[in-house]
Each structure stands twice: as C-alpha cells, then as structure tokens.
Scaffold this active site. Sequence first.
Site, PDB file in Angstrom:
ATOM      1  N   SER A   7      12.689  -7.534  -3.160  1.00 44.46           N
ATOM      2  CA  SER A   7      11.443  -7.115  -2.498  1.00 44.46           C
ATOM      3  C   SER A   7      11.566  -7.185  -0.969  1.00 44.46           C
ATOM      4  O   SER A   7      11.914  -8.241  -0.420  1.00 44.46           O
ATOM      5  CB  SER A   7      10.315  -8.033  -2.984  1.00 44.46           C
ATOM      6  OG  SER A   7       9.289  -8.097  -2.034  1.00 44.46           O
TER       7      SER A   7
HETATM    8  C1  GSF Z   1       2.848  -6.475  -0.176  1.00 49.12           C
HETATM    9  C2  GSF Z   1       3.477  -7.242  -1.319  1.00 49.12           C
HETATM   10  C3  GSF Z   1       3.863  -6.352  -2.486  1.00 49.12           C
HETATM   11  O1  GSF Z   1       3.301  -5.281  -2.674  1.00 49.12           O
HETATM   12  C4  GSF Z   1       3.094  -8.289   1.520  1.00 49.12           C
HETATM   13  O2  GSF Z   1       3.351  -9.389   0.982  1.00 49.12           O
HETATM   14  O3  GSF Z   1       3.566  -7.972   2.609  1.00 49.12           O
HETATM   15  N1  GSF Z   1       1.462  -6.549   1.805  1.00 49.12           N
HETATM   16  C5  GSF Z   1       2.140  -7.352   0.813  1.00 49.12           C
HETATM   17  N2  GSF Z   1       4.851  -6.821  -3.245  1.00 49.12           N
HETATM   18  C6  GSF Z   1       5.254  -6.106  -4.437  1.00 49.12           C
HETATM   19  C7  GSF Z   1       6.743  -6.219  -4.645  1.00 49.12           C
HETATM   20  S1  GSF Z   1       7.597  -5.212  -3.600  1.00 49.12           S
HETATM   21  O4  GSF Z   1       7.284  -3.883  -3.756  1.00 49.12           O
HETATM   22  O5  GSF Z   1       8.063  -5.810  -2.531  1.00 49.12           O
HETATM   23  C8  GSF Z   1       4.569  -6.784  -5.630  1.00 49.12           C
HETATM   24  O6  GSF Z   1       4.477  -7.977  -5.680  1.00 49.12           O
HETATM   25  N3  GSF Z   1       4.115  -5.974  -6.576  1.00 49.12           N
HETATM   26  C9  GSF Z   1       3.491  -6.467  -7.759  1.00 49.12           C
HETATM   27  C10 GSF Z   1       2.054  -6.095  -7.863  1.00 49.12           C
HETATM   28  O7  GSF Z   1       1.481  -6.330  -8.931  1.00 49.12           O
HETATM   29  O8  GSF Z   1       1.483  -5.571  -6.888  1.00 49.12           O
END
Ligand code: GSF
Length: 221
Positions: free
Chosen positions: A13
């Site tokens: 990620s």
């Molecule tokens: C985005 C985190 C995110 O979307 C940040 O922490 O900066 N604005 C936040 N993480 C994704 C994984 S990835 O694409 O890096 C995530 O955790 N997705 C699972 C979900 O259920 O949204």
Amino acid sequence: MTGVLVLYGMDISPPVRACKLTLRALNLDYEYKEINLLEREHLSEDFLKKNPQHTVPLLDDNGTFIWDSHAIVCYLVDKYGKSDELYPRDLVKRARVDQRLFFDASILFMSLRNVSLPYFYHQVNVVPKEKVDSIKDAYGHLETFLGDNPYLTGSNITLADFCCAATASALAAVLELDQQKYPKVAAWLKRLSSLPHYEEDSSRSLEKYINMLKPGLKFEQ
Ligand code: GSF
C-alpha cells in the site's frame, strides 16, 4: 511511559510506505502487523473496532488509534520528532506542507485508488480515458510544485515528499511516468530513492504492487 508503536498495514500500500519512510526518518522502533486486504482482514471485528473506516495504514500508539497516513505522519513528527524539519512549526511553511499532503490525499492518491480499488475488489480491469487523464493532471501538478526545488516545498525534504512520492511512484502501475514530459518528477523520485533503507521501506513493496496491478489493466482507446 511510551509503549511500542504498532503500524498495521499491507506492505504494497502506498500510504503504508509513506508511514514506513517517516518512521525510518524519525528513527523510531515499531512493530509492523500485516493486514491482508485481499483476505478481508481489514473487515474483521477486531480491526473495525480500531479503525471503523477499515483502511490501512493504522497506527496504534499505546492504545490511541490513528488512521489516514497523513494524520499518522504529522502526529509522529509532532510527537516524536527531534526537530520540526519534516513538518515545520512555522505556520506558513507548515501550510505549504499541508497543501501538498491534502493534494496527495484528495487528488494524487485518489487518481490511483479510483483504478486500484475497482480492480482489486471488483475485478474491473478496463481503465477509462478520464481516469488516465486525471493521472496525467496529477503528474503535471507535481512537476509545477517542484519548480526549481529538489523537494516539493523547497530545499528540505518534508512529509509532503514521503506521502506524494509513495503515491506518485505507484501510479506507474497505471501510467508510466513520461520522463520527457515530467523531468522534475522523475529526478525527484530518483533523489528520494537514494535515502537510506529506501529499498527496504519502499522500493521492494512498490515493485510488488506494480506487478500485481499493471499486467491486469486494459485501456479504453
Ligand atoms: C487512504 C488509505 C487507503 O485507501 C490514507 O491512509 O492515506 N487516505 C488514506 N488504503 C487502502 C489500501 S491502498 O490502496 O493503499 C485500503 O485500506 N483499502 C481498504 C478499504 O476498505 O478502503
């Protein structure tokens, strides 16, 4: 007394990589716990209690749970930084860093997530032109922000560089960076890659991410 910091993440990620780069720059020890999103571990009762938004990264600082990478990295510097260099206390300097952090959260990372999430969770492998265009726009903004500076807000590395670079490098999974068109972005990413332990904290997982996403994507003509 301070307990052990725990970072919950999935190594591929981009925002997790930003947190790892920050923890490294601050020389902080932490325990890392892998959450496999594809196995839906982020939707377990235990994880939802800690982060009802079910995203990684998530930081546990002695029972205080903080999510969103941007909130995490700012907290870490404010609480544990020996200096404010990565996240200046001066209001104007801080506002410039914040602007780039919000740019990452709202524009840059979203241009990636809008492709990666449908692909990983719903097997949507066709990328419409407007999603590719939004990535081009985002690269263009980074090129402008860099101007004649080595880093995103000037001559010093800040949290803005860790967060934006973690995302910008991952965008190559969808649209390879055109080095002729965005030479400053290319040079900036290269500059950051020479940080100590960058390979361990970032490049290895980046390669894995690109290999998981890129080969499956098709593009609308
Ligand atoms: C985005 C985190 C995110 O979307 C940040 O922490 O900066 N604005 C936040 N993480 C994704 C994984 S990835 O694409 O890096 C995530 O955790 N997705 C699972 C979900 O259920 O949204």
